[in-house]
Design an enzyme around this catalytic site. Structure first.
Site, mmCIF file in Angstrom:
data_model
loop_
_atom_site.group_PDB
_atom_site.id
_atom_site.type_symbol
_atom_site.label_atom_id
_atom_site.label_comp_id
_atom_site.label_asym_id
_atom_site.label_seq_id
_atom_site.Cartn_x
_atom_site.Cartn_y
_atom_site.Cartn_z
ATOM 1 N N GLU A 137 3.134 -7.351 1.290
ATOM 2 C CA GLU A 137 3.423 -6.585 0.069
ATOM 3 C C GLU A 137 4.913 -6.316 0.098
ATOM 4 O OE1 GLU A 137 4.639 -3.989 -2.251
ATOM 5 O OE2 GLU A 137 3.605 -2.571 -0.925
ATOM 6 N N LYS A 157 3.005 -0.700 13.790
ATOM 7 C CA LYS A 157 4.441 -0.546 13.996
ATOM 8 C C LYS A 157 5.051 0.170 12.799
ATOM 9 C CE LYS A 157 8.975 -2.294 13.994
ATOM 10 N NZ LYS A 157 9.353 -0.980 13.435
ATOM 11 N N GLY A 184 7.194 -4.351 3.084
ATOM 12 C CA GLY A 184 8.630 -4.205 3.268
ATOM 13 C C GLY A 184 9.392 -5.150 2.363
#
Length: 481
Positions: free
Chosen positions: A254, A179, A232
């Site tokens: 992360e 995604k 993100g």
């Protein structure tokens, strides 16, 4: 770019082919350098998520997980070759959708290919163990694929991060539903297409563009997803972890950063001052590894600031199609406005601006890099992740007090230490709470080495063999004599 909007990859990529979304909805992409829409991309919904995950699960069960390591290696090397052959096309899409300077975009397209090369070679070298046990008999471990992995990638480095999530997951025998961020889906879609053309079987890598608010929860909650790998914001990372806990999905995150750049007087501080601006301002500061908190030992503080500021003034901000450009636009009007709110707060507190913080003339979401002085420990620009071209420089006198301030941040992703004293380099590296550190360098990412953070900067690791471990379950088998 020579491609017209009608020839851009602008649909969902499922089961080895492009298709429209079930709802027929589309969303516009805006070129941030021109402030103009240039194409519309299909927007997936929950039914598309289910179709993609079901297809990926069938592909995993029907052969990808059992494919011989040699054949998987062969396919992934061919993916890497295909990416290299299309490096310029990938780079130009990256430039178009997020304003990435073309020189950086070309480097990042090459990095994506290198990631696939590394994990293609790792397939046959990622092994279990034989273990001598006290009862006798024979004990051994297996590394087994998980099934379907959801890889959710950000807009700041869309192509390389997509590669460094997809490649190790595929190498370990998983299938991937990728995604991309809604601002930057094009290179992820092209990755799916090129990987399929290179020999990846249909369904093994699917790509779902769309808003996180529309499909993020459906993807994370889907019962056939066994692992979520997310890069993100810390806020969204917390939400993913909470949702994944309901059925104990594996998670790697992360997240954000507020990384330090520590400069001691015994270092080559001139080299540090010349190179440090790009450790903050590269990618227009839209980097979780940006060394935005600069700690300089007082003996060299003033000349360091002067040299750092002079180097910042020399940076070329402008047209991302120009190979000489170093800093392009920010990704969106909203992202620039967020950074400008931080700058307005700094001005209201009496912070001194050594340079920058204003908009260049002309169109595009550009912002000149800002260097802030006289910053207080409680100021927002010092404590919070800005995700824009803003650096704050402070002097320090005592090493221990400086390290306490470095570690006072809730983040712990990256950082640099500049010193020519080996004992100090080791001591400060051990004391700094961060997942990635560089001594006399600003290099954070190495394909061969683990990348990830401490504290609210996340958990788990991308890259290196650590990433392969994160995409497998460890099984122990004991055979009695």
């Amino acid at each position: 770019m020579s491609q017209s909007a009608s020839h851009l990859p602008n649909q969902l990529f499922i089961d080895g082919a492009y298709r429209a979304s079930a709802s027929g909805r589309r969303s516009a992409l805006i070129n941030p350098a021109l402030e103009q829409p240039f194409c519309e991309v299909a927007a997936a919904d929950a039914s598309d998520v289910d179709a993609a995950v079901q297809t990926a699960h069938r592909a995993w069960e029907s052969g990808w997980r059992d494919l011989s390591p040699g054949k998987r290696t062969e396919i992934l090397f061919q993916v890497a070759r295909t990416l290299r052959e299309n490096q310029e096309a990938i780079a130009r899409l990256e430039m178009l959708q997020i304003g990435k300077p073309i020189s950086d975009a070309l480097d990042e397209a090459g990095l994506g290919a290198r990631v696939f090369e590394y994990y293609a070679g790792a397939v046959t070298k990622f092994c279990g163990q034989t273990i001598p046990v006290s009862r006798g008999g024979f004990d051994f471990t297996l590394r087994e694929s998980m099934g379907v992995v959801a890889a959710i990638v950000p807009w700041n480095f869309p192509f390389p991060i997509a590669c460094w999530k997809a490649a190790p997951a595929l190498a370990a025998g998983n299938c991937v539903v990728l995604k991309p961020a809604s601002l930057s889906p094009l290179t992820a879609l092209l990755l799916g297409e090129l990987a399929h053309k290179a020999g990846l079987p249909p369904g093994v890598l699917q790509v779902l563009p769309g808003a996180g608010s529309a499909i993020g929860d459906a993807l994370v909650a889907h019962p056939l997803i066994r692992k979520i790998s997310f890069t993100g914001s810390t806020e969204i990372g917390r939400r993913i972890m909470e949702c994944a806990s309901k059925d104990l999905k594996r998670v790697s995150l992360e997240l954000g950063g507020k990384s330090p750049n520590i400069v001691f007087a015994d270092s080559d501080w001139r080299k540090a001052a010349d190179s440090s601006p790009m450790s903050v301002f590269a990618n227009t500061g839209q980097d979780c590894c940006a060394r935005s908190r600069v700690f300089v030992e007082r003996q060299v503080y003033q000349p360091f600031v002067e040299r750092f500021t002079a180097a910042t003034r020399q940076l070329i901000v402008g047209d991302p199609t120009d190979p000489k450009t170093q800093l392009g636009p920010m990704v969106s009007a909203g992202q620039r406005a967020t950074v400008e709110e931080f700058l307005a707060d700094a001005r209201s507190r009496g912070t001194r601006f050594a340079v920058g913080g204003d908009r260049p003339a002309g169109r595009g979401y550009f912002l000149n890099p800002a260097v802030l002085l006289d910053v207080g420990a409680q100021d927002r620009c010092w404590r919070e992740e800005i995700f824009g071209p803003v650096a704050a420089i402070v002097p320090f006198d005592d090493e221990s007090e400086m390290i306490r301030e470095v570690n006072a941040s809730p983040y712990g992703l990256s950082g640099s230490i500049w010193t020519n004293d080996l004992r100090r380099a080791i001591r400060v590296s051990k004391a700094t709470q961060s997942g990635v550190l560089s001594v006399n360098s600003h290099s954070s990412v190495h394909v061969e080495a683990p990348f990830g953070g401490f504290k609210t900067s996340g958990l788990g690791r991308d890259l290196g063999m650590s990433a392969m471990e994160g995409y497998t379950e460890l099984k122990n088998v004991y055979i009695a004599e």
